[in-house]
Each structure stands twice: as structure tokens, then as C-alpha cells.
Design a protein around this motif. Structure first.
Motif, mmCIF file in Angstrom:
data_model
loop_
_atom_site.group_PDB
_atom_site.id
_atom_site.type_symbol
_atom_site.label_atom_id
_atom_site.label_comp_id
_atom_site.label_asym_id
_atom_site.label_seq_id
_atom_site.Cartn_x
_atom_site.Cartn_y
_atom_site.Cartn_z
ATOM 1 N N ASN A 285 48.589 40.731 78.879
ATOM 2 C CA ASN A 285 48.286 39.583 78.032
ATOM 3 C C ASN A 285 47.057 39.892 77.187
ATOM 4 N N THR A 286 47.240 40.023 75.847
ATOM 5 C CA THR A 286 46.109 40.373 74.973
ATOM 6 C C THR A 286 45.142 39.208 74.791
ATOM 7 N N LEU A 287 45.583 37.977 75.059
ATOM 8 C CA LEU A 287 44.684 36.830 74.921
ATOM 9 C C LEU A 287 43.696 36.757 76.080
ATOM 10 N N THR A 288 44.154 37.073 77.273
ATOM 11 C CA THR A 288 43.282 37.029 78.441
ATOM 12 C C THR A 288 42.691 38.389 78.784
ATOM 13 N N ASN A 515 50.855 33.833 72.259
ATOM 14 C CA ASN A 515 51.018 32.804 71.231
ATOM 15 C C ASN A 515 52.280 33.050 70.386
ATOM 16 N N GLN A 516 52.825 34.274 70.412
ATOM 17 C CA GLN A 516 54.042 34.578 69.652
ATOM 18 C C GLN A 516 55.321 34.251 70.407
ATOM 19 N N LEU A 517 55.196 33.917 71.722
ATOM 20 C CA LEU A 517 56.391 33.595 72.480
ATOM 21 C C LEU A 517 57.004 32.300 71.962
ATOM 22 N N PRO A 518 58.348 32.235 71.870
ATOM 23 C CA PRO A 518 58.986 31.041 71.310
ATOM 24 C C PRO A 518 58.745 29.803 72.197
ATOM 25 N N PRO A 519 58.471 28.675 71.534
ATOM 26 C CA PRO A 519 58.120 28.474 70.114
ATOM 27 C C PRO A 519 56.702 28.980 69.841
ATOM 28 N N PRO A 527 48.328 39.358 65.694
ATOM 29 C CA PRO A 527 49.499 39.250 66.574
ATOM 30 C C PRO A 527 49.824 40.601 67.199
ATOM 31 N N ARG A 528 50.259 40.562 68.425
ATOM 32 C CA ARG A 528 50.722 41.744 69.149
ATOM 33 C C ARG A 528 52.110 41.446 69.729
ATOM 34 N N PRO A 529 52.966 42.463 69.798
ATOM 35 C CA PRO A 529 52.733 43.896 69.573
ATOM 36 C C PRO A 529 52.944 44.285 68.107
#
Length: 551
Positions: A285-288, A515-519, A527-529
């Protein structure tokens, strides 16, 4: 006899011819006023002048001669039209000297001369052909040094080759070239395995939700993927076909082609759980900034009752081929003593250089799918998630090769070293999809579809292509035994190496921006990846076995 009316010009010609002959002059002077007798003379001359061009000419001529004698009086002194070498005589002397045969005009069709450049040999090539190498030991039998006897002027170039009597000449007919070869081999190969990151993990029931399925936890087990678990590293089957023909009788120039295919290999995995054990798909997880996991099956009481199935499928397929021109560069023959044989024996060697075009294609792919249902307190619904990663490599280039053959008796040892230099067209296709059925409101269920999965998101999905310089060397070692003049059994080894290829495992990301996971949540600045080409090498090697037929 019917009364034939002869046109006056023809009558004048015949009378002139008769008048100019000595006998004709006497007849004309004695009977000039007799028109009836003159008409009879003309009819007799016409009946006697009939050239014959059929096989029964002598018989027909004799019949016509008898008919003419019946028309003429016995004391007739009329002229007869005969060959220039014959003269008419009077009375019975003329009948006695009348020829009984007329020279036959035969129809003789001469044998056409050889075509330009064509050489025809009168002596047939029989037993003792160059493939039947003769005794296994000793130098007095038929062996490699009899190649010149098989084809005069060829020397040692026919090293184990079966020749025909003439060189190949193109023709507007559907027929096989006079000298050629075809071989079919089965392949038992080992190839470079497909490395994948950890795609499915498992934890025992009761594991804390924050640690469930997360990598680097003591109670987490990797079910599919991960280091040291490459796919397609076991033996694979395939086949190879080779064929071609020679352009000259001494087999110094030839053209050929080959095709190779490793059968499509597939591998799949599937796991289903109602929450015991826990199933998950790990990622970073790039956010955490920590390892994380998406849950597939978990039951922690009333809040989450997640039941699901996760499946992974992968495939790999290799095909290739080439066309080439082959040219003999040198050859040798003689008699020598070999390492494992105490007696001398015939041998011959032959070296060739090849140049041509080569094609190779490697297709591989990995797909991950989830089918989830949550019947807990929150987020009640169904989820179908799919990630697909496919790669394609297409090589096109010039192929250079060197071939060397040693023949002794019925045995043949052959080595072929190839080096192809060219371009590899690399293609990576990434696609994802998520279908969510919201059942929080039983009276108003909604279905939403998104073009993103878990690892295939908007930031890396699409079709990506690039061109890379590549080399493709290959080595072949083949041992053959001549079963008949035309048929040979072969057993050998083949090794192939290919630089700069793309494979699915190197393009499956492990770092995800949730954050890119739907929705998706918009407004994320990093954004990653992110997609980036990651090239590697590929190899395949193994054993070959088959038959070769020459004509």
C-alpha cells in the motif's frame, strides 16, 4: 475404266514429258493421230504414277502395277511414269522390268538433343549408393571415397547424401525436385520458468484482520506465486519440421526451411473459502507505506461474512521458423582409425554455410479473477474482479549458420550453430474490470462496472509496445543412423537463447495506490502503479528424436 477428263493444261504437261523421253518420241511419231489411244496412254500413266507413303507401300505398288498391266495391251509400247533412275522399255521387256516395290518414305523422329546445360549419365546408380556406406570396418568396401563413382566430378561433396542422375531443373509441372530432404522431430524441452510475485495468500481463521493474508507475517502462507515458484520450468513437448531441396547434382547449393513449435502449456490454481481459512491477495500500500492485502474470504462475526473464490491461470507458447540458402564450403574423405575402434574405416566430412531469414514468437499471459459475496452487516453485495496481463514477443532478423557433418559407415554426427540478429517487437497488454452488485437496499439493487481490477488499474492499463535489438543463438547436435538408402533415424540436443523479451511476471505490479481501486478517488497526484518496460532473457533446451527422409 471410268473416263477421267483431264484438264488440257495437265494433259499438255504429261504429253510434253512423254514426248521428251526416247520411247515417248517413237510412240508419238507412230500414233500421233490416234486420240483414243492417246487418252488411254494418259490414263495408264496416271495409274502408274502413285507414290506410296504407308507401311504397306510395296504391296499396294504391286497391286497398282498389275492393274496397269491389265489396262495396257500386251504389245503396248506406251510410256510409264517411274522413278528417275528407271527407263521405260518396249513390250514384254517393260513389263518384266517394272519394279514390284516403290521406295517407302519413312517417318523417322530423331531423338532431341540434350537441353542446354543438361548432362545425362548412361550408367544407372544402383546398390552401393552414397547413403549405404558399406562395411563398418575396413577400407576395401563401399564407403565415402566412392562418392566420385556415384556422381562423376562431385568429389567428396556427397558426404552421406543420396544423389540422382541429373541436376534439378525448374519445370511447369507439379512435381518434387529430384534431390531433397524432409525430417520430423519430436521435442522434449525445458524452458525458462515464468517468475510471478505472490498472488494468493492464506491465514488461519481468527487472525487479526489487519494481519490477515499480509506478507511477512508469521502466520501467512503463500498459495500461488512468490520467489522460487516459477511456472513452466518442467519438461515440455513440441515438434520440429525441416525440408528443402538441392539445386545441383553434387549438392553444393540448396534451399531449405524449418518450423518449430513448443506446445501451449497452461497452469491454473483455484481456492474457495467461507472464511476458514482466510484467503487474500497481497500488495504493498503506497498510501500507508506498508504491506497490505485484499480479503477474499473472511468471517469475523456479524460485521464481515465474506465468502469467495480466487483463481489464477497462466499460459506460455513458443513458435518459430526460418528459410535459408545453404552452400557447401569444404569437404574431405579418406580412411582412418577412430578413437573407439581399433580398425580403420572410411569417413567423410562436409561443412556448410547458411544464410537466411528467421522468425520467432513467444506468447505468454497471466489472469487473476475473484468472485466474492459479503453477507455481513456492512457493504452487503457481490464483487467480480479480474486482472489480465499478456505479453507478446515477435523476432525478425537475419540468420547465419555453420553446419558440419562427419559420416562413418552407417553413422552420422552433425553439428549446427546458428546466430540470428534482428529486432524484437515487444507488446504488453494490461486490462482490468470490476463489477459490483450493491445489495444494501433489497428493493433497489444496483450494478456498476469499472475498467479496473486490483493490480490492473487506470494508471498502468492499456497496450504498450516497443522495439528492442535482440540476438537469438541456437546450437544443435544430432547423431544419426542410416536405416535405408533414403531413411535415417536421428537423436540429438537443441539449445535456444533469446535476449530482450518481455514476460508477464515482470509487469504484474505489487505497489498499489488504494485510492485508484474502484470506485476511484480522484485528485491523487501520484497514482500507482506506473507502467514501465522490464525486459529479460528467455531460453529453452532439450532432446530431439525423429526421422529424416532423402530422395
Amino acid at each position: 475404266m471410268p473416263n477421267f477428263q483431264i484438264p488440257r493444261p495437265l494433259t499438255a504437261v504429261l504429253l510434253t514429258a512423254l514426248t521428251l523421253s526416247p520411247l515417248g518420241a517413237q510412240t508419238a511419231s507412230s500414233q500421233r493421230g490416234d486420240e483414243a489411244d492417246q487418252r488411254e496412254h494418259v490414263q495408264a500413266a496416271r495409274a502408274g504414277w502413285t507414290p506410296t507413303r504407308t507401311p504397306g507401300a510395296a504391296t499396294h505398288a504391286a497391286q497398282r502395277s498389275s492393274r496397269t498391266a491389265a489396262v495396257q495391251p500386251k504389245n503396248s509400247r506406251h510410256a510409264q511414269a517411274v522413278r528417275p533412275s528407271q527407263r521405260s522399255t518396249r513390250g514384254s521387256d517393260a513389263a518384266a522390268k517394272q519394279p514390284t516395290e516403290v521406295r517407302q518414305a519413312g517417318h523417322y523422329i530423331p531423338t532431341p538433343p540434350p537441353m542446354d546445360g543438361e548432362i545425362i549419365y548412361e550408367t544407372a546408380i544402383v546398390d552401393g549408393s552414397c547413403d549405404a556406406m558399406g562395411p563398418a570396418c575396413g577400407c576395401d568396401g563401399i564407403g565415402c571415397d566412392s562418392m566420385g563413382a556415384c556422381q562423376p566430378g562431385c568429389g567428396c561433396s556427397l558426404c552421406g547424401e543420396l544423389p540422382s542422375g541429373r541436376a534439378w531443373r525448374p519445370a511447369l509441372t507439379l512435381s518434387l525436385p529430384q534431390d531433397g530432404w524432409v525430417s520430423f522431430e519430436g521435442l522434449g524441452m525445458w524452458s525458462d520458468g515464468m517468475e510471478l510475485p505472490a498472488l494468493v495468500t492464506q491465514s488461519p481463521s481468527g487472525t487479526d484482520q489487519a494481519d490477515a493474508g499480509v506478507l511477512n507475517r508469521s502466520n501467512t502462507t503463500t498459495l500461488f506465486g512468490g520467489p522460487g515458484r516459477a511456472l513452466f520450468d518442467d519438461s515440455r513437448t513440441g515438434w520440429r519440421l525441416r525440408f528443402g531441396f538441392w539445386l545441383d547434382r553434387c549438392h553444393t547449393w540448396g534451399v531449405g526451411a524449418d518450423y518449430l513449435e513448443l506446445d501451449r502449456e497452461s497452469e491454473s490454481f483455484s481456492a474457495t473459502s467461507t472464511g476458514d481459512p482466510i484467503l487474500a491477495r497481497p500488495f504493498f500500500n503506497t498510501l500507508t507505506g506498508r504491506e497490505d492485502a485484499e480479503l477474499v474470504a473472511l468471517n469475523n462475526g456479524a460485521d464481515i461474512q465474506l465468502t469467495g473464490t480466487v483463481a489464477v491461470s497462466a499460459y506460455s507458447e513458443l513458435t518459430g521458423g526460418s528459410v535459408y540458402l545453404r552452400r557447401m564450403t569444404c569437404c574431405d574423405e579418406g580412411c582412418r582409425q577412430w578413437l573407439f575402434c581399433g580398425c580403420a574405416g572410411h569417413y567423410c566430412t562436409r561443412s556448410e554455410f547458411r544464410v537466411g531469414y528467421r522468425f520467432m514468437q513467444l506468447d505468454e499471459g497471466v489472469g487473476i479473477s475473484e468472485d466474492l459475496s459479503n453477507n455481513g452487516t456492512f457493504n452487503i453485495g457481490d464483487f467480480d474482479i479480474m486482472d489480465q496481463f499478456d505479453t507478446e514477443n515477435q523476432f525478425n532478423g537475419i540468420d547465419l549458420a555453420w553446419n558440419h557433418r562427419i559420416t562413418r559407415g552407417y553413422w552420422t554426427c552433425e553439428s549446427l550453430v546458428r546466430l540470428a540478429i534482428g529486432n524484437t517487437r515487444q507488446t504488453v497488454r494490461i486490462a482490468g474490470q470490476t463489477v459490483i452488485v450493491d445489495r444494501n437496499d433489497p428493493n433497489n439493487q444496483t450494478t456498476e462496472t469499472y475498467d479496473a481490477g486490483l493490480l490492473a488499474l487506470a494508471s498502468n492499463s492499456g497496450t504498450h509496445q516497443q522495439d528492442e535489438f535482440s540476438v537469438l543463438p541456437e546450437v544443435n547436435l544430432t547423431l544419426g543412423y542410416q536405416l535405408t538408402d533414403h531413411l535415417k533415424a536421428t537423436f540429438g540436443y537443441t539449445g535456444i537463447y533469446w535476449s530482450n523479451v518481455v514476460r508477464p511476471g515482470e509487469h504484474i505490479p505489487t505497489m498499489i495506490d488504494t485510492n485508484q481501486l474502484p470506485p476511484a478517488i480522484t485528485g491523487n497526484s501520484d497514482p500507482r502503479p506506473q507502467f514501465a518496460f522490464d525486459t529479460t532473457d528467455y531460453w529453452a533446451h532439450g532432446l530431439t528424436y525423429g526421422l529424416e527422409y532423402r530422395w
